[in-house]
Design a protein around this motif. Structure first.
Motif, mmCIF file in Angstrom:
data_model
loop_
_atom_site.group_PDB
_atom_site.id
_atom_site.type_symbol
_atom_site.label_atom_id
_atom_site.label_comp_id
_atom_site.label_asym_id
_atom_site.label_seq_id
_atom_site.Cartn_x
_atom_site.Cartn_y
_atom_site.Cartn_z
ATOM 1 N N VAL A 171 45.218 36.314 38.273
ATOM 2 C CA VAL A 171 46.077 36.530 39.441
ATOM 3 C C VAL A 171 47.508 36.823 39.015
ATOM 4 C CG1 VAL A 171 47.149 35.377 41.418
ATOM 5 C CG2 VAL A 171 44.674 35.237 41.077
ATOM 6 N N LYS A 172 48.009 36.059 38.043
ATOM 7 C CA LYS A 172 49.377 36.277 37.558
ATOM 8 C C LYS A 172 49.533 37.666 36.961
ATOM 9 C CE LYS A 172 50.315 31.411 36.475
ATOM 10 N NZ LYS A 172 50.563 30.422 35.380
ATOM 11 N N LEU A 173 48.519 38.117 36.248
ATOM 12 C CA LEU A 173 48.578 39.429 35.612
ATOM 13 C C LEU A 173 48.545 40.548 36.649
ATOM 14 C CD1 LEU A 173 46.213 38.533 32.673
ATOM 15 C CD2 LEU A 173 48.576 39.310 32.406
ATOM 16 N N TRP A 174 47.728 40.397 37.682
ATOM 17 C CA TRP A 174 47.696 41.409 38.746
ATOM 18 C C TRP A 174 49.002 41.431 39.517
ATOM 19 C CZ3 TRP A 174 42.379 39.067 40.053
ATOM 20 C CH2 TRP A 174 41.404 39.639 39.239
ATOM 21 N N GLN A 175 49.619 40.271 39.674
ATOM 22 C CA GLN A 175 50.925 40.236 40.336
ATOM 23 C C GLN A 175 51.953 41.010 39.522
ATOM 24 O OE1 GLN A 175 51.196 35.952 40.735
ATOM 25 N NE2 GLN A 175 50.719 36.025 42.934
ATOM 26 N N LYS A 176 51.891 40.867 38.202
ATOM 27 C CA LYS A 176 52.794 41.634 37.341
ATOM 28 C C LYS A 176 52.474 43.119 37.439
ATOM 29 C CE LYS A 176 53.708 38.074 33.836
ATOM 30 N NZ LYS A 176 53.532 37.690 32.403
ATOM 31 N N GLY A 177 51.191 43.450 37.351
ATOM 32 C CA GLY A 177 50.783 44.854 37.386
ATOM 33 C C GLY A 177 51.135 45.546 38.687
ATOM 34 N N SER A 178 51.157 44.797 39.783
ATOM 35 C CA SER A 178 51.435 45.402 41.082
ATOM 36 C C SER A 178 52.883 45.853 41.215
ATOM 37 C CB SER A 178 51.101 44.416 42.205
ATOM 38 O OG SER A 178 52.022 43.341 42.238
#
Length: 270
Positions: free
Chosen positions: A131-138
């Motif tokens: 989830v943290k990584l997708w938040q960064k990627g977004s």
């Protein structure tokens, strides 16, 4: 969800490297050679050259090398190596030196790291980290920004990785993914309007609009559902058996099992 390789996209931007003060010689030299080798089917030679560049710290090469190990392009599939090199690409501090046109592939690296953490491929399963990584990627305008929003939509809808279930936020994430052109997101967004949940006003017309959008973008489940809608007259649409079959054929060609079942039962080939 379709995966893209940087090979096809970077080729379109090679003409702008003259504007980049750093990595200019790499972009015009070995990296371009590796791209040409890949496009000419010299996958092993391309992989070797890309690995050399990745080991020297070139972030685009690190990203592409990870994708090689993920898909077995010019090498054996090795998810541990894929995760290692994708991590290096995501957290590389020299992305500011590459042409601005391809700089946001750092966001794509964060997306892939999130998927690895979700699946446990190359690393331990860790939904909170995903989830943290997708938040960064977004936060990057990369080709995978929509995919990050889509996964975050599922996260808020299902309470993944420590996220509190929040249907309103889930709807917002699916809407952002849809607005960016993701084919799956409208399908999931339609449910909010069909049921009137997540702050959405119940609307059959809005639900149908998003289901149709998903189908038109090629999402097989959306195409199958369009067939069911026309076959049964759901969400305010008139029954139309011919249109139902037409949509089921589109879905069946992509291997959608329900559509194949409907057509088989009707004795219709696709």
């Amino acid at each position: 969800m379709k995966q893209k390789t940087i090979i096809c996209i970077v080729a379109a931007f090679l003409s702008v490297v003259a504007n980049a003060q750093d990595y200019n010689s790499i972009m015009n030299g070995d990296f371009k050679d590796a791209i040409n080798m890949h496009q000419n089917g010299q996958l092993q030679q391309s992989h070797v050259k890309m690995k050399s560049l990745a080991e020297k710290g070139f972030p685009l090469a690190q990203f592409e090398l990870a994708r090689n190990f993920d898909s077995g392009m010019g090498c054996s599939v090795d998810f541990n190596e894929a995760y290692k090199w994708m991590s290096k690409a995501a957290y590389n501090t020299t992305w500011n030196k590459v042409p601005e046109s391809v700089r946001d592939f750092q966001g794509a690296a964060f997306f892939y790291l999130g998927m690895y953490n979700m699946s446990g491929m190359g690393t331990s399963k860790n939904m909170a980290e995903a989830v943290k990584l997708w938040q960064k990627g977004s936060t990057y305008s990369s080709p995978y920004q929509a995919n990050c929003y889509l996964q975050l939509g599922f996260g808020y809808q299902r309470g993944w990785g420590g996220l509190d279930k929040n249907l309103s936020k889930a709807k917002d994430m699916f809407k952002m993914a849809s607005d960016l052109g993701d084919p799956d997101a409208p399908y999931y967004l339609a449910e909010f309007y069909a049921q009137g949940i997540g702050g959405a006003t119940q609307s059959d017309s809005e639900a149908f609009k998003y289901i149709k959008l998903s189908a038109e973008r090629g999402y097989a489940d959306g195409q199958c559902l369009m067939g069911e809608i026309y076959d049964n007259g759901y969400v305010g649409q008139p029954k139309n058996h011919a249109l139902a079959i037409e949509w089921w054929k589109k879905a069946a060609k992509q291997g959608q099992s329900d559509a194949i079942g409907y057509l088989t039962e009707l004795g219709v080939s696709w």
